[in-house]
Each structure stands twice: as C-alpha cells, then as structure tokens.
Design an enzyme around this catalytic site. Structure first.
Site, PDB file in Angstrom:
ATOM      1  N   GLN A  12       0.821  -1.214   0.000  1.00  0.00           N
ATOM      2  CA  GLN A  12       0.000   0.000   0.000  1.00  0.00           C
ATOM      3  C   GLN A  12       0.859   1.270   0.000  1.00  0.00           C
ATOM      4  O   GLN A  12       0.652   2.175  -0.789  1.00  0.00           O
ATOM      5  CB  GLN A  12      -0.931   0.004   1.224  1.00  0.00           C
ATOM      6  CG  GLN A  12      -1.991   1.090   1.169  1.00  0.00           C
ATOM      7  CD  GLN A  12      -2.580   1.423   2.537  1.00  0.00           C
ATOM      8  OE1 GLN A  12      -2.035   1.061   3.572  1.00  0.00           O
ATOM      9  NE2 GLN A  12      -3.707   2.098   2.534  1.00  0.00           N
ATOM     10  N   ASP A  34      10.377  -6.522  -3.611  1.00  0.00           N
ATOM     11  CA  ASP A  34       9.267  -7.164  -2.918  1.00  0.00           C
ATOM     12  C   ASP A  34       9.480  -8.670  -3.026  1.00  0.00           C
ATOM     13  O   ASP A  34      10.326  -9.146  -3.786  1.00  0.00           O
ATOM     14  CB  ASP A  34       7.922  -6.754  -3.560  1.00  0.00           C
ATOM     15  CG  ASP A  34       6.761  -6.857  -2.586  1.00  0.00           C
ATOM     16  OD1 ASP A  34       6.247  -5.809  -2.173  1.00  0.00           O
ATOM     17  OD2 ASP A  34       6.389  -7.997  -2.226  1.00  0.00           O
ATOM     18  N   TYR A 138       1.094  -7.541  16.306  1.00  0.00           N
ATOM     19  CA  TYR A 138       1.501  -6.415  15.452  1.00  0.00           C
ATOM     20  C   TYR A 138       2.145  -5.331  16.318  1.00  0.00           C
ATOM     21  O   TYR A 138       3.241  -4.849  16.029  1.00  0.00           O
ATOM     22  CB  TYR A 138       0.260  -5.876  14.756  1.00  0.00           C
ATOM     23  CG  TYR A 138       0.483  -4.710  13.825  1.00  0.00           C
ATOM     24  CD1 TYR A 138       1.198  -4.863  12.646  1.00  0.00           C
ATOM     25  CD2 TYR A 138      -0.068  -3.457  14.106  1.00  0.00           C
ATOM     26  CE1 TYR A 138       1.369  -3.798  11.769  1.00  0.00           C
ATOM     27  CE2 TYR A 138       0.092  -2.392  13.236  1.00  0.00           C
ATOM     28  CZ  TYR A 138       0.808  -2.565  12.072  1.00  0.00           C
ATOM     29  OH  TYR A 138       0.965  -1.510  11.200  1.00  0.00           O
TER      30      TYR A 138
HETATM   31  C1  AKB Z   1      -3.414  -1.401  10.500  1.00  0.00           C
HETATM   32  O1  AKB Z   1      -4.631  -1.141  10.610  1.00  0.00           O
HETATM   33  O2  AKB Z   1      -2.906  -2.471  10.801  1.00  0.00           O
HETATM   34  C2  AKB Z   1      -2.501  -0.301   9.991  1.00  0.00           C
HETATM   35  C3  AKB Z   1      -1.967   0.493  11.130  1.00  0.00           C
HETATM   36  C4  AKB Z   1      -2.776   1.541  11.752  1.00  0.00           C
HETATM   37  O3  AKB Z   1      -0.870   0.275  11.538  1.00  0.00           O
HETATM   38  N1  AKB Z   1      -3.197   0.521   9.071  1.00  0.00           N
END
Ligand code: AKB
Length: 317
Positions: A12, A34, A138
């Site tokens: 993106q 990539d 994350y």
């Molecule tokens: C996600 O939603 O994972 C990303 C972010 C805010 O890091 N767009």
C-alpha cells in the site's frame, strides 16, 4: 550517488512511495523490491525476501544502496491471525535490514504505527513518549522494532528514522489486513453501490492520514537535518481523527443516498479499542516541520473523485 532501496514496494505505501521518489529523484536511483514478482519495465525492480539476510545484502551491494525504506511487514489483523509469521516477518525482516545497514552504512526508515500503543496508553492526544504495552502481536513487533532502531542508532550509529503512522487512506493500492482498512473500502463501496457494511462500530475513533500526506512525511523525515531529530525510534504523526459514522457523514455530503450499516468483527474491534483515538504529533512538527495538508473534508472529496474516475476509466487505460 547512492541509490534507495524500498522493500515491500508492491504494498500500500510502497507502490506510491516508489512512484513519488522516482518523480523526485533520478528514477534509476530508486530500486523497488518485494517478495512478489515485480512489474516489468517501470524502473529497477529486484526480488528480495527480507527473511533472507543475503538477499538484502546482495541488493545493497549490487545497487550501492545508501538508504533503505523498509516497508515489508504484516498489518495488524493478519498479524493477529498468524502471530508466529508476523513475528518472523516483522522482526526478522527489520533485524536483517538493520544488520546490513550497520555493515554498509545505510540510512533506514522504519514504519511504526498507532498499533505500538495499547489499552494502558492515554488514548486522547497520545504523547510522543508514553506507556507502550500493546496487546497485539503487530503492536509487539512495532514496539520491539522501535527499540531495535533506537539500539542500532545509539550502539552502531545507524541513521534510523521512523514514523508512528495512523490508518492510511489511498485510492492507488489496497491496504490488505489492517484494522483501519474500512476507511479505504468504504470509498469503493460508496462509489459502486452507495452502501457499505462496516466491520468497526460507528463510534470507533481512530487517527487517519491521506496517502499523499503520508508519502510526504516519509520523505521529509528521511531528508530532515539529523541534528534536529530527538527520536530515532519513531515520531507520532497524524492528520485527522474520525469515526466510521463521521466518515459516512462526510461521504454523504457528496453522495446523499449513501447508507452505512455495521457488522462488527470482534477481532478488529478489540484491536481498534486498544489503540489511541488521536495522537499528539508536536514533536514531529517541532523537530522536522511536519504539517499535514488533508483533513477529512479534503481527503473525502479527493478520494471520491479519484475512485469515481477509476471506476469509469476503460480497462487498461
Ligand atoms: C493497520 O490497521 O494495521 C494499519 C496500522 C494503523 O498500523 N493501518
């Protein structure tokens, strides 16, 4: 003249960053890379799997790379589905990039996120320096990544720079696997069907940014005077903060018949509920002059215009 390597160049952010850098600098200096097979004939492209240190090393040596924008990473919702893969891609990839940067003297950009914060962080005007105890894989990789960048800067003198990016809205490439993806999907559905079913609840407030602002932020922080940068992990940056209901209202100003309903995804909702509602980006403004240009009104008008134009454009044009 050193060249610039962009990892995750088909993603993106990557697809727009490569185009912007090629417009700004000599196009041959920008090496897109990539894991996927690259587009033929649009400037230099090299296959790089960031999990393989020698592939990064080879690209850096071969193209005499001086700067790496390391964008290859899994987003929040996918990372929650596959936490082990997320750790290995997000952390392993960054570690390999930093190691090569240490050996070859490269500057490194790291994309952190609002996901680097958690439920114990102050949620409104979240400060630059505050509690960072995310509850997602994350977020764990983003906090650890920030710390690793700090470490490589302090210990080895690597020129690391980063941004805590909010949700990014773009009409060029789809995001894929994020919690804030609704803010992109909604435009495509609004233009095509005048209707969208949102996976977040109507009052879920999150920070967002239009991609042209984000691309400018990436380039500006990398070109900033190093002596002015107080933070080598990542800077808070933001442009707007809204809820799905408010975004629907902004779209309705252009498409009065647009309707939204809600089918909440509990995984993405709980991720969103653990993130800040708005960031305090004063440090970025003071240290390297960050100023966003798009608010929700300007972004919505441009997104609708661009998405509508694409919808009616003949295939292949
Ligand atoms: C996600 O939603 O994972 C990303 C972010 C805010 O890091 N767009």
């Amino acid at each position: 003249m050193h060249r610039i390597l962009v990892t995750g160049a088909l993603g993106q952010i990557g697809s727009e960053l490569v185009a912007a850098l090629r417009q700004r600098l000599d196009a041959d200096r920008i090496i897109a890379s990539d894991l996927r097979t690259g587009p033929a004939g649009q400037g230099p492209y090299v296959h790089v799997d960031c999990a393989q240190p020698y592939e990064i090393l080879e690209a850096v040596r071969r193209y005499e790379i001086g700067t790496i924008y390391h964008l290859a990473a899994l987003l929040s919702a996918v990372a929650e589905e596959k936490p082990q893969v997320a750790w290995s891609v997000n952390m392993g990839g960054l570690y390999n990039v930093l190691e090569v940067a240490r050996q070859y003297g490269c500057q490194v950009f790291f994309p952190s996120s609002i996901g680097a914060f958690g439920p114990s962080t102050p949620r409104d005007r979240t400060p630059q320096v505050t509690i960072q105890r995310p509850t997602t894989m994350y977020g764990v990789t983003k906090v650890a990544g920030e710390l690793l960048c700090d470490y490589y800067a302090a210990r080895f003198g690597v020129d690391t720079r980063g941004l805590r990016l909010p949700g990014l809205i773009s009409h060029v490439a789809p995001p894929g696997g994020g919690t804030t993806d609704y803010a992109v999907e909604i435009f495509h559905q609004a233009v095509r069907y005048k209707h969208y079913t949102c996976f977040l609840a109507p009052e879920t407030r999150l920070d967002m940014m239009y991609m042209p602002d984000a691309i400018r932020a990436l380039i500006e922080i990398m070109e900033a005077d190093p002596s002015r940068l107080r933070y080598r992990n990542a800077y808070n940056v933001t442009a707007m903060s809204f809820t799905p209901a408010e975004l629907a209202d902004a779209i309705r100003a252009h498409i009065p018949s647009f309707a939204i309903d809600y089918h909440v995804d509990p995984v993405r909702q709980s991720i969103a509920d653990s993130w800040p509602r708005s960031l305090d980006d004063r440090a970025a403004r003071e240290d390297w002059g960050w100023v966003p240009r798009f608010d929700i009104k300007a972004m919505t008008a441009d997104m609708l215009a661009q998405t509508t134009e694409k919808l009616w454009m003949p295939k292949g044009a």
